[in-house]
Write a protein that holds these residues in place. Structure first.
Motif, PDB file in Angstrom:
ATOM      1  N   ARG A  10       0.829  -1.213   0.000  1.00  0.00           N
ATOM      2  CA  ARG A  10       0.000   0.000   0.000  1.00  0.00           C
ATOM      3  C   ARG A  10       0.860   1.258   0.000  1.00  0.00           C
ATOM      4  N   TYR A  11       1.911   1.224   0.797  1.00  0.00           N
ATOM      5  CA  TYR A  11       2.783   2.416   0.898  1.00  0.00           C
ATOM      6  C   TYR A  11       4.135   2.134   0.243  1.00  0.00           C
ATOM      7  N   ARG A  12       4.060   1.490  -0.903  1.00  0.00           N
ATOM      8  CA  ARG A  12       5.310   1.034  -1.536  1.00  0.00           C
ATOM      9  C   ARG A  12       6.250   2.184  -1.926  1.00  0.00           C
ATOM     10  N   VAL A  13       5.644   3.305  -2.290  1.00  0.00           N
ATOM     11  CA  VAL A  13       6.495   4.439  -2.687  1.00  0.00           C
ATOM     12  C   VAL A  13       7.264   4.956  -1.483  1.00  0.00           C
ATOM     13  N   VAL A  14       6.537   5.109  -0.384  1.00  0.00           N
ATOM     14  CA  VAL A  14       7.179   5.599   0.850  1.00  0.00           C
ATOM     15  C   VAL A  14       8.236   4.595   1.291  1.00  0.00           C
ATOM     16  N   VAL A  15       7.863   3.316   1.192  1.00  0.00           N
ATOM     17  CA  VAL A  15       8.816   2.269   1.587  1.00  0.00           C
ATOM     18  C   VAL A  15      10.064   2.342   0.710  1.00  0.00           C
ATOM     19  N   ALA A  16       9.829   2.563  -0.571  1.00  0.00           N
ATOM     20  CA  ALA A  16      10.960   2.656  -1.497  1.00  0.00           C
ATOM     21  C   ALA A  16      11.844   3.844  -1.134  1.00  0.00           C
ATOM     22  N   LEU A  18      12.075   5.306   1.732  1.00  0.00           N
ATOM     23  CA  LEU A  18      12.735   5.040   3.017  1.00  0.00           C
ATOM     24  C   LEU A  18      13.896   4.063   2.840  1.00  0.00           C
ATOM     25  N   ALA A  19      13.648   3.028   2.041  1.00  0.00           N
ATOM     26  CA  ALA A  19      14.706   2.027   1.836  1.00  0.00           C
ATOM     27  C   ALA A  19      15.913   2.663   1.159  1.00  0.00           C
ATOM     28  N   ALA A  20      15.638   3.442   0.089  1.00  0.00           N
ATOM     29  CA  ALA A  20      16.743   4.085  -0.636  1.00  0.00           C
ATOM     30  C   ALA A  20      17.448   5.102   0.251  1.00  0.00           C
ATOM     31  N   SER A  21      16.651   5.862   1.020  1.00  0.00           N
ATOM     32  CA  SER A  21      17.240   6.873   1.895  1.00  0.00           C
ATOM     33  C   SER A  21      18.073   6.212   2.987  1.00  0.00           C
TER      34      SER A  21
END
Lengths: 277, 165
Positions: A10-16, A18-21
């Motif tokens: 659902r929050y894949r963009v935010v997760v992405a 966060l993961a990249a950051s």
């Protein structure tokens, strides 16, 4: 567990982000030694293969250019090899001619062919020696393999040579083994033959030389070999086809034998007899 | 889909090549346009946040590996820049040219702000340094890059698809 997965989807963009950051921050926060290690690892595992791919592409392009260049070189070298082969053949031929010149006991004038008879069957050639070199009419002309013809016209610096191929040119010949005498003849300029008496001993492979009769060629000049005896059921003569020893189709250098033709002496005597009358 | 991937891969590759070969030659008083940033911005507008985040991250990481900056510095700034620009995805909202220009400038500022903040945190300095660097380096660089960003717009505006054939 499932709800975590759903949350991530659902929050894949935010997760992405966060993961990249987090990954970036982890790298930033790492001590310099670990940074270097990570950089090396990333370079080797991710960017180096990409770089290799690009390098290969560049190399492929270079190979293409190199291939074109090499093809050009191959063409050039092939031409050079062909030229060298040609020069080698010419060299060998000239060496042979030089040897022939050394072996020849008579005084000869080496000449080159400057013009050829345009007819399909080569009957005469023009050579680059004339009166300036002491060439006289009816002087015999020989090649490396055997007789070629005789001088029929002398110009200041050129001479016309009537080849044995000319049906009008007849040469007195001799079978070396059996001493049988005949005349070398041709009807079409290609097939040579001699008519011998039926009882004469002439066989296939016999060497034919000039007989010395006729006043042009001295005795013993090679003419060719008997190729075949044709029995035409003629009670008087048998026909021997003769293969000339000189390759007339590929003449380049010839030798005029500086031999005063006996015809001249004969003519001189005839003239003096006529004058006496 | 595959055509799009190839197209964008080609664009990024071209930008990398130009950035390392031609761009240094057209620098004005040491200020050079950032073509990768411009490409990332348009990519984000076209494809959205998800892909822009990862492309930004790997582009930044690549820059980090082949430059003297701290490892992760460009990766972080470009990840955030991609995320921000991707928010204005053309499939979600219509963005006109003026808004695009403003967005590009903001993306530049955001990217450089994160970059300089990381710089200050690691190497030391204060907020003043970040502001100073933004004013001295980012503004001219963003404006210079804007000229290149306008090229596709100029092409669309003055060379319509029909006349380009």
């Amino acid at each position: 567990m499932r709800w975590i997965l759903e949350l991530i989807i659902r929050y894949r963009v935010v997760v992405a982000v966060l993961a990249a950051s987090c990954a970036s921050l982890w790298m930033i926060a790492s001590p310099p030694l670990r940074q270097a290690k990570t950089a090396r690892l990333l370079t080797i595992s991710v960017f180096y293969p990409l770089q290799i791919t690009f390098d290969q592409m560049t190399k492929a392009k270079n190979i293409y250019a190199e291939n074109r260049h090499l093809k050009g070189e191959v063409a050039l070298l092939t031409a050079q090899v062909a030229q060298l082969k040609d020069e080698k053949i010419e060299n060998e031929r000239l060496r042979g001619l030089f040897g022939f010149e050394q072996r020849m006991p008579l005084d000869i004038i080496p000449v080159s062919i400057v013009a050829r008879d345009p007819s399909p069957v080569l009957k005469s050639v023009v050579v680059n020696a004339g009166k300036d070199k002491g060439v006289l009419t009816f002087m015999p002309v020989v090649g490396e393999g055997g007789i070629a013809g005789k001088v029929v016209q002398v110009m200041p610096s050129l001479s016309q040579v009537q080849l044995i191929r000319d049906p009008l040119n007849r040469t007195s010949i001799l079978v070396r083994r059996s001493r049988a005498v005949s005349i070398l003849e041709t009807e079409n300029g290609i097939d040579f033959f001699g008519l011998f008496r039926t009882h004469e001993d002439v066989r296939d492979g016999d060497t034919i030389v000039t007989s010395g009769l006729g006043g042009i060629y001295p005795r013993g000049f090679p003419v060719g070999v008997v190729d075949r005896i044709i029995d035409e059921r003629d009670p008087l003569f048998k026909k021997a086809t003769i293969k000339p020893s000189l390759d007339i189709d590929h003449l380049e250098e010839l030798f005029i034998v500086r031999l005063p033709p006996q015809w001249n002496a004969f003519r001189a005597q005839l003239d003096s007899l006529q004058r006496q009358r | 889909m595959r055509t799009n991937i190839l197209k964008w891969a080609g664009i990024f590759l071209l930008c990398v090549v130009l950035q390392t070969t031609v761009v240094p030659l057209i620098g004005l008083s040491g200020i050079t346009p950032d073509l990768l940033m411009v490409a990332l911005f348009f990519f984000a507008l076209k494809t959205g946040q998800m892909t822009a985040v990862w492309v930004g991250f790997f582009l930044g990481l690549g820059q980090d590996l082949f430059s003297t900056s701290i490892l992760g510095q460009n990766a972080l700034s470009k990840t955030i820049a991609g995320y921000f620009a991707g928010f204005f995805n053309e499939r979600v909202m219509r963005v006109d040219i003026v808004f695009q220009i403003v967005l590009l400038l903001v993306t530049f500022f955001l990217n450089d702000a994160i970059y300089f903040i990381v710089q200050v945190v690691i190497a030391g300095g204060g907020t003043g340094k970040v502001v100073h660097d933004l004013a001295v380096a980012t503004v001219p660089r963003a404006l210079y890059s804007l000229l290149f960003a306008l090229l596709p717009y100029i092409r669309e505006r003055f060379m319509p698809t029909s006349s380009r054939r």
